[in-house]
Design an enzyme around this catalytic site. Structure first.
Site, PDB file in Angstrom:
ATOM      1  N   LYS A 196       0.860  -1.198   0.000  1.00 52.10           N
ATOM      2  CA  LYS A 196       0.000   0.000   0.000  1.00 52.10           C
ATOM      3  C   LYS A 196       0.888   1.236   0.000  1.00 52.10           C
ATOM      4  CE  LYS A 196      -4.566   0.823   0.521  1.00 52.10           C
ATOM      5  NZ  LYS A 196      -5.715  -0.044   0.188  1.00 52.10           N
ATOM      6  N   VAL A 221     -17.913   3.354  -3.617  1.00 53.61           N
ATOM      7  CA  VAL A 221     -18.430   2.008  -3.315  1.00 53.61           C
ATOM      8  C   VAL A 221     -19.792   2.087  -2.630  1.00 53.61           C
ATOM      9  CG1 VAL A 221     -18.023  -0.137  -2.048  1.00 53.61           C
ATOM     10  CG2 VAL A 221     -16.103   1.040  -3.138  1.00 53.61           C
ATOM     11  N   GLY A 222     -19.909   2.946  -1.594  1.00 50.88           N
ATOM     12  CA  GLY A 222     -21.128   2.985  -0.780  1.00 50.88           C
ATOM     13  C   GLY A 222     -22.377   3.311  -1.580  1.00 50.88           C
ATOM     14  N   ASP A 259     -23.119  10.080   5.442  1.00 55.90           N
ATOM     15  CA  ASP A 259     -21.793  10.466   4.946  1.00 55.90           C
ATOM     16  C   ASP A 259     -21.493  11.824   5.594  1.00 55.90           C
ATOM     17  OD1 ASP A 259     -20.025   9.561   2.170  1.00 55.90           O
ATOM     18  OD2 ASP A 259     -19.609  11.522   3.055  1.00 55.90           O
ATOM     19  N   ARG A 277     -23.347  14.010  -0.930  1.00 56.92           N
ATOM     20  CA  ARG A 277     -23.465  12.556  -1.101  1.00 56.92           C
ATOM     21  C   ARG A 277     -24.719  12.059  -0.388  1.00 56.92           C
ATOM     22  NH1 ARG A 277     -20.114   9.735  -3.742  1.00 56.92           N
ATOM     23  NH2 ARG A 277     -18.430  10.898  -4.707  1.00 56.92           N
ATOM     24  N   ALA A 328     -14.997  -1.050   3.882  1.00 51.80           N
ATOM     25  CA  ALA A 328     -13.859  -0.359   4.508  1.00 51.80           C
ATOM     26  C   ALA A 328     -12.769  -1.350   4.896  1.00 51.80           C
ATOM     27  CB  ALA A 328     -14.334   0.412   5.726  1.00 51.80           C
TER      28      ALA A 328
HETATM   29  P1  NAI Z   1     -14.525   7.151  -1.338  1.00 48.67           P
HETATM   30  O1  NAI Z   1     -13.467   8.080  -0.898  1.00 48.67           O
HETATM   31  O2  NAI Z   1     -15.124   7.290  -2.688  1.00 48.67           O
HETATM   32  O3  NAI Z   1     -15.745   7.183  -0.279  1.00 48.67           O
HETATM   33  C1  NAI Z   1     -15.582   7.242   1.090  1.00 48.67           C
HETATM   34  C2  NAI Z   1     -16.759   8.039   1.608  1.00 48.67           C
HETATM   35  O4  NAI Z   1     -16.766   7.973   3.035  1.00 48.67           O
HETATM   36  C3  NAI Z   1     -16.700   9.531   1.239  1.00 48.67           C
HETATM   37  O5  NAI Z   1     -17.910   9.918   0.613  1.00 48.67           O
HETATM   38  C4  NAI Z   1     -16.476  10.226   2.573  1.00 48.67           C
HETATM   39  O6  NAI Z   1     -17.077  11.511   2.643  1.00 48.67           O
HETATM   40  C5  NAI Z   1     -17.125   9.240   3.518  1.00 48.67           C
HETATM   41  N1  NAI Z   1     -16.710   9.347   4.916  1.00 48.67           N
HETATM   42  C6  NAI Z   1     -15.479   9.594   5.416  1.00 48.67           C
HETATM   43  N2  NAI Z   1     -15.513   9.600   6.747  1.00 48.67           N
HETATM   44  C7  NAI Z   1     -16.798   9.346   7.107  1.00 48.67           C
HETATM   45  C8  NAI Z   1     -17.464   9.223   8.351  1.00 48.67           C
HETATM   46  N3  NAI Z   1     -16.837   9.340   9.518  1.00 48.67           N
HETATM   47  N4  NAI Z   1     -18.792   8.953   8.345  1.00 48.67           N
HETATM   48  C9  NAI Z   1     -19.460   8.824   7.179  1.00 48.67           C
HETATM   49  N5  NAI Z   1     -18.877   8.948   5.979  1.00 48.67           N
HETATM   50  C10 NAI Z   1     -17.562   9.195   5.937  1.00 48.67           C
HETATM   51  O7  NAI Z   1     -13.933   5.676  -1.125  1.00 48.67           O
HETATM   52  P2  NAI Z   1     -14.462   4.300  -1.732  1.00 48.67           P
HETATM   53  O8  NAI Z   1     -13.675   3.977  -2.929  1.00 48.67           O
HETATM   54  O9  NAI Z   1     -15.945   4.335  -1.787  1.00 48.67           O
HETATM   55  O10 NAI Z   1     -13.999   3.286  -0.585  1.00 48.67           O
HETATM   56  C11 NAI Z   1     -14.717   3.172   0.627  1.00 48.67           C
HETATM   57  C12 NAI Z   1     -13.942   2.249   1.561  1.00 48.67           C
HETATM   58  O11 NAI Z   1     -13.788   0.962   0.941  1.00 48.67           O
HETATM   59  C13 NAI Z   1     -12.519   2.731   1.896  1.00 48.67           C
HETATM   60  O12 NAI Z   1     -12.210   2.341   3.220  1.00 48.67           O
HETATM   61  C14 NAI Z   1     -11.645   1.942   0.922  1.00 48.67           C
HETATM   62  O13 NAI Z   1     -10.338   1.739   1.383  1.00 48.67           O
HETATM   63  C15 NAI Z   1     -12.400   0.622   0.858  1.00 48.67           C
HETATM   64  N6  NAI Z   1     -12.167  -0.128  -0.356  1.00 48.67           N
HETATM   65  C16 NAI Z   1     -12.390   0.450  -1.573  1.00 48.67           C
HETATM   66  C17 NAI Z   1     -12.169  -0.266  -2.726  1.00 48.67           C
HETATM   67  C18 NAI Z   1     -12.432   0.300  -4.081  1.00 48.67           C
HETATM   68  O14 NAI Z   1     -12.320  -0.448  -5.061  1.00 48.67           O
HETATM   69  N7  NAI Z   1     -12.785   1.565  -4.199  1.00 48.67           N
HETATM   70  C19 NAI Z   1     -11.680  -1.664  -2.676  1.00 48.67           C
HETATM   71  C20 NAI Z   1     -11.548  -2.180  -1.333  1.00 48.67           C
HETATM   72  C21 NAI Z   1     -11.761  -1.413  -0.232  1.00 48.67           C
HETATM   73  N1  PHE Z   2      -7.469   0.094  -3.078  1.00 52.65           N
HETATM   74  C1  PHE Z   2      -8.378  -0.972  -3.385  1.00 52.65           C
HETATM   75  C2  PHE Z   2      -8.311  -2.072  -2.322  1.00 52.65           C
HETATM   76  O1  PHE Z   2      -8.030  -1.791  -1.184  1.00 52.65           O
HETATM   77  C3  PHE Z   2      -8.227  -1.470  -4.816  1.00 52.65           C
HETATM   78  C4  PHE Z   2      -6.892  -2.059  -5.198  1.00 52.65           C
HETATM   79  C5  PHE Z   2      -6.716  -3.430  -5.188  1.00 52.65           C
HETATM   80  C6  PHE Z   2      -5.832  -1.252  -5.629  1.00 52.65           C
HETATM   81  C7  PHE Z   2      -5.506  -4.001  -5.602  1.00 52.65           C
HETATM   82  C8  PHE Z   2      -4.614  -1.834  -6.028  1.00 52.65           C
HETATM   83  C9  PHE Z   2      -4.465  -3.193  -6.030  1.00 52.65           C
HETATM   84  O2  PHE Z   2      -8.640  -3.220  -2.530  1.00 52.65           O
END
Ligand code: NAI
Ligand code: PHE
Length: 363
Positions: A79, A187-188, A206, A211, A262
């Site tokens: 990471k 994702v959410g 959020d 959002r 998450a």
């Molecule tokens: P993102 O940055 O698009 O969304 C995160 C959301 O959480 C934002 O809208 C933000 O305002 C909100 N947030 C932050 N703190 C908060 C709180 N205390 N209460 C409520 N909302 C809050 O990120 P994404 O891509 O949706 O990822 C979400 C989670 O899933 C992260 O932890 C990420 O590491 C994990 N994840 C994402 C993957 C992906 O492919 N995008 C893959 C695997 C894990």
């Molecule tokens: N950051 C995402 C995760 O935590 C997606 C990712 C997967 C990025 C694998 C790079 C490599 O899963």
């Protein structure tokens, strides 16, 4: 805190660099390459201290290794964290571009021992820049020849995990069930639409009001961010940041299932014991959220089509069922059962990344 956690990290190497010109602090943590080159996203955020950024990179890298094992992918865990001098939206495009260029230089230095990808605070457009500057970034935009965002595949996998965990908890399907979603990002929000399609009611939050409005327009009930851990639900889906469930929250959270996107949802190992004691079904995040890794590694390393990626996501349900059964046969702690499963499968003969294919995929 730093001194306590540092010796406990069992990864291979953690590199850091402060760049005076951009005032950004960069960390790359390579946790394991036992299955193949390390891979994991680049997270960009403001951190209280540089030590916090190092610890976050180490913890997040540590979650990528079991994720790759659970997803059956021939990669290791790593990471990157970029501790920004100010929130991303306050940085000029030029400043952000300089930051990405510094990061790309570090990726080049590692010469493929670590591949990055998108994570919180970075996008496919950023991967275009990192890939152009290093050759070691997954998740470029379609315009740049990449497979695009990992978020839809992650949401699809989390949706499967929620259905599987709900079934294990005796809830049956999600029709009429109440699902609480924390975090309505890439994702959410996607997950919310999938769960609405199952006929569930959604209560969501959020910290970003826009959002919340988008979710409300889709039919979700919105609550304040500090209320989501106390609302009554059948399923709680953490899709914001990690560490939201410590022992105290595990003792009070009013739900039957915890399954979300998450990374590192549990703040401490005791939280898993407490969830098990209360009979709450927990889907370990490193299994539930593996869809993004399947999308990126499947498309870019293994040369899979979109439908092959979709088929491979079914492993998430199979692996979860296996660890639920194992947990039931021991002390009920799913996190412990899942980690034991990962340790057994860590050095499974995984197909070596096909160098020619990878080269072709990256041009
Ligand atoms: P993102 O940055 O698009 O969304 C995160 C959301 O959480 C934002 O809208 C933000 O305002 C909100 N947030 C932050 N703190 C908060 C709180 N205390 N209460 C409520 N909302 C809050 O990120 P994404 O891509 O949706 O990822 C979400 C989670 O899933 C992260 O932890 C990420 O590491 C994990 N994840 C994402 C993957 C992906 O492919 N995008 C893959 C695997 C894990
Ligand atoms: N950051 C995402 C995760 O935590 C997606 C990712 C997967 C990025 C694998 C790079 C490599 O899963």
């Amino acid at each position: 805190m730093f001194d306590t956690h540092l010796p406990a990290w069992d990864g291979e190497v953690c590199l850091s660099r402060f760049d005076h010109e951009t005032e950004a602090f960069f960390v790359i943590a390579v946790h394991s390459r036992k299955r193949g080159p390390a891979a994991g996203g680049t997270r960009a955020a403001v951190y209280p201290t540089h030590a916090d950024a190092v610890l976050d990179a180490m913890r997040l890298a540590g979650a990528m290794t079991p994720k790759m094992v659970a997803a059956g992918l021939p990669m290791g865990g790593g990471k990157s964290v970029i501790a920004l001098p100010a929130p991303r939206h306050r940085l000029s495009d030029r400043h952000w571009r300089q930051i990405l260029d510094v990061h790309a230089a570090s990726l080049s230095l590692l010469n493929g021992a670590y591949w990055t990808g998108p994570d919180v605070g970075t996008t496919s457009a950023d991967m275009d820049v990192l890939h152009a500057g290093s050759g070691f970034a997954f998740g470029r935009s379609a315009e740049a020849g990449g497979p695009g965002s990992s978020a839809p595949a992650t949401a699809a996998g989390v949706h499967l995990a929620i259905r599987t965990a709900a079934d294990d908890a005796g809830l049956g399907d999600l029709k009429g069930r109440r699902v609480a979603i924390q975090g309505l990002g890439a994702v959410g929000l996607d997950l919310l639409e999938r769960i609405l399609g199952d006929g569930a009611q959604i209560v969501a939050t959020d910290v970003d009001a826009q959002r919340c409005e988008r979710a409300r327009a889709l039919g979700a009930e919105i609550v304040a961010a500090d209320r989501i851990l106390s609302v009554e639900s059948d399923v709680f889906a953490p899709c914001a940041m990690g560490g939201v469930i410590d022992r105290a929250v595990a003792a009070t959270v009013n739900t039957a299932v915890v399954a979300g996107a998450a990374n590192n949802v549990l703040a401490d190992p005791e939280a898993a014991d407490e969830l098990a004691r209360r009979g709450i079904v927990f889907a370990p995040d490193f299994i539930a959220n593996g869809g993004g890794a399947v999308h990126l590694v499947g498309r870019e390393v293994l040369g899979w089509s979109t439908s092959e990626v979709g088929e491979h996501l079914d492993h998430i349900a199979e692996t979860l069922r296996e660890v639920f059964d194992r947990a039931r046969a021991s002390d009920g702690n799913v996190d412990r059962a899942a980690r034991a499963w990962v340790a057994e499968h860590l050095v499974d003969p995984a197909p070596a990344p096909d160098a020619d294919r990878r080269k072709a995929a990256h041009g």
